[in-house]
Motif scaffolding. Sequence first.
Motif, PDB file in Angstrom:
ATOM      1  N   ILE A   6       0.863  -1.179   0.000  1.00 58.09           N
ATOM      2  CA  ILE A   6       0.000   0.000   0.000  1.00 58.09           C
ATOM      3  C   ILE A   6       0.901   1.232   0.000  1.00 58.09           C
ATOM      4  O   ILE A   6       1.870   1.287   0.761  1.00 58.09           O
ATOM      5  CB  ILE A   6      -0.916   0.025   1.240  1.00 58.09           C
ATOM      6  N   GLU A   7       0.584   2.190  -0.843  1.00 60.78           N
ATOM      7  CA  GLU A   7       1.428   3.382  -0.919  1.00 60.78           C
ATOM      8  C   GLU A   7       0.579   4.642  -1.064  1.00 60.78           C
ATOM      9  O   GLU A   7      -0.323   4.702  -1.905  1.00 60.78           O
ATOM     10  CB  GLU A   7       2.392   3.270  -2.096  1.00 60.78           C
ATOM     11  N   LYS A  22      -1.919  16.706   4.597  1.00 61.08           N
ATOM     12  CA  LYS A  22      -1.349  17.797   3.807  1.00 61.08           C
ATOM     13  C   LYS A  22      -0.163  17.324   2.972  1.00 61.08           C
ATOM     14  O   LYS A  22       0.919  17.898   3.008  1.00 61.08           O
ATOM     15  CB  LYS A  22      -0.908  18.934   4.737  1.00 61.08           C
ATOM     16  N   GLY A  23      -0.387  16.266   2.227  1.00 58.20           N
ATOM     17  CA  GLY A  23       0.683  15.741   1.382  1.00 58.20           C
ATOM     18  C   GLY A  23       1.348  14.534   2.004  1.00 58.20           C
ATOM     19  O   GLY A  23       2.578  14.505   2.150  1.00 58.20           O
ATOM     20  N   VAL A  24       0.550  13.523   2.357  1.00 62.26           N
ATOM     21  CA  VAL A  24       1.074  12.328   3.015  1.00 62.26           C
ATOM     22  C   VAL A  24       1.729  11.396   2.007  1.00 62.26           C
ATOM     23  O   VAL A  24       1.134  11.034   0.980  1.00 62.26           O
ATOM     24  CB  VAL A  24      -0.058  11.581   3.766  1.00 62.26           C
ATOM     25  N   ASP A  25       2.964  11.011   2.296  1.00 56.89           N
ATOM     26  CA  ASP A  25       3.679   9.959   1.565  1.00 56.89           C
ATOM     27  C   ASP A  25       3.954   8.835   2.561  1.00 56.89           C
ATOM     28  O   ASP A  25       4.574   9.068   3.604  1.00 56.89           O
ATOM     29  CB  ASP A  25       4.990  10.486   0.994  1.00 56.89           C
ATOM     30  N   GLU A  59      -6.696  15.127  -3.068  1.00 54.02           N
ATOM     31  CA  GLU A  59      -5.592  15.171  -4.030  1.00 54.02           C
ATOM     32  C   GLU A  59      -4.645  14.022  -3.720  1.00 54.02           C
ATOM     33  O   GLU A  59      -4.652  13.462  -2.628  1.00 54.02           O
ATOM     34  CB  GLU A  59      -4.817  16.494  -3.928  1.00 54.02           C
ATOM     35  N   GLY A  60      -3.803  13.702  -4.703  1.00 57.22           N
ATOM     36  CA  GLY A  60      -2.851  12.614  -4.520  1.00 57.22           C
ATOM     37  C   GLY A  60      -3.477  11.280  -4.869  1.00 57.22           C
ATOM     38  O   GLY A  60      -4.632  11.199  -5.305  1.00 57.22           O
ATOM     39  N   GLN A 223       9.307   7.548   8.737  1.00 52.38           N
ATOM     40  CA  GLN A 223       8.899   6.159   8.553  1.00 52.38           C
ATOM     41  C   GLN A 223      10.149   5.303   8.473  1.00 52.38           C
ATOM     42  O   GLN A 223      11.089   5.613   7.753  1.00 52.38           O
ATOM     43  CB  GLN A 223       7.993   5.979   7.337  1.00 52.38           C
ATOM     44  N   GLY A 224      10.155   4.278   9.292  1.00 54.48           N
ATOM     45  CA  GLY A 224      11.324   3.415   9.355  1.00 54.48           C
ATOM     46  C   GLY A 224      11.185   2.411  10.477  1.00 54.48           C
ATOM     47  O   GLY A 224      10.094   2.200  11.029  1.00 54.48           O
ATOM     48  N   ARG A 225      12.283   1.775  10.826  1.00 61.53           N
ATOM     49  CA  ARG A 225      12.278   0.736  11.852  1.00 61.53           C
ATOM     50  C   ARG A 225      12.149   1.348  13.250  1.00 61.53           C
ATOM     51  O   ARG A 225      12.566   2.498  13.482  1.00 61.53           O
ATOM     52  CB  ARG A 225      13.576  -0.078  11.775  1.00 61.53           C
ATOM     53  N   PRO A 226      11.595   0.594  14.207  1.00 64.25           N
ATOM     54  CA  PRO A 226      11.453   1.133  15.567  1.00 64.25           C
ATOM     55  C   PRO A 226      12.756   1.624  16.160  1.00 64.25           C
ATOM     56  O   PRO A 226      12.785   2.665  16.840  1.00 64.25           O
ATOM     57  CB  PRO A 226      10.893  -0.067  16.351  1.00 64.25           C
ATOM     58  N   GLU A 227      13.844   0.907  15.908  1.00 66.49           N
ATOM     59  CA  GLU A 227      15.130   1.335  16.478  1.00 66.49           C
ATOM     60  C   GLU A 227      15.608   2.637  15.841  1.00 66.49           C
ATOM     61  O   GLU A 227      16.329   3.414  16.477  1.00 66.49           O
ATOM     62  CB  GLU A 227      16.198   0.241  16.315  1.00 66.49           C
TER      63      GLU A 227
END
Length: 256
Positions: A6-7, A22-25, A59-60, A223-227
């Motif tokens: 999902i993207e 407001k422009g979520v990626d 939008e998007g 966005q990334g790994r918990p650590e």
Amino acid sequence: MTEPLIEFKNVFKRFGDNAVLKGVDLSIYRGEVTTIIGKSGIGKSVLLKHIIGLLEPDEGEILFAGRAVQAMDAAERRAVKMKFSYMFQGNALFDSMTVYENVALPLKEKNQLPVHDIQARVREKLTQLDLTGIEDLYPSQLSGGMKKRVAMARALVTDPEIVLFDEPTTGLDPIRKNAAHAMILQYQKTYGFTGVMVSHEIPDVFYISQRIAMLDQGRIIFQGRPEEIQESPLPVIRQFIRGQVPEDMQNALGEL
């Protein structure tokens, strides 16, 4: 890197004068639990509703397996929605229905299955989640932890590819909260579904998530790994995940 399941690409959503997204990626990967964190009222549940199609972006675009959902016809969209299940905040069990009826409901809504097939699948999930013998009880007769397991059985009975969790531990005491998180982790490993969870339970969710996304001011700022998020130098992230009081508030408190 593997293609996201999902993207979100530059997604905007406004309600009247209130711009929420407001422009979520955002990228969500197959077979992982991705938890969306952020302050209360900032739009996490709005984002979750876009994933399942309850809301559409102004939008998007939102892609599923590399294809824009907005470009799909009605039949294709229905097919995508069939891959989802939703575990609601507060369980959302129907008090007038028995445990069996609550768990069977998604099968009756989504599938044209014979009665005996529905019975078999419901009893299989009740057995897997250690809920046998309570089929004829009503939610009011169950403990909080057992209600969570019934809600999980209902979410999993259709063998979904993706399960969405909206604040699944809201209102639970610490012991039951930990049990609910352990349940999500256990069944994700068992069934291999892709999980997307909205939560403010920091740092608990770090132990059950493969990926963390933080929503702030209408955008995904991490966005990334918990650590990785725990090592972020951004003040807004450090304050949120460590429960730190901002300096201006510290000064105000010191004047009291």
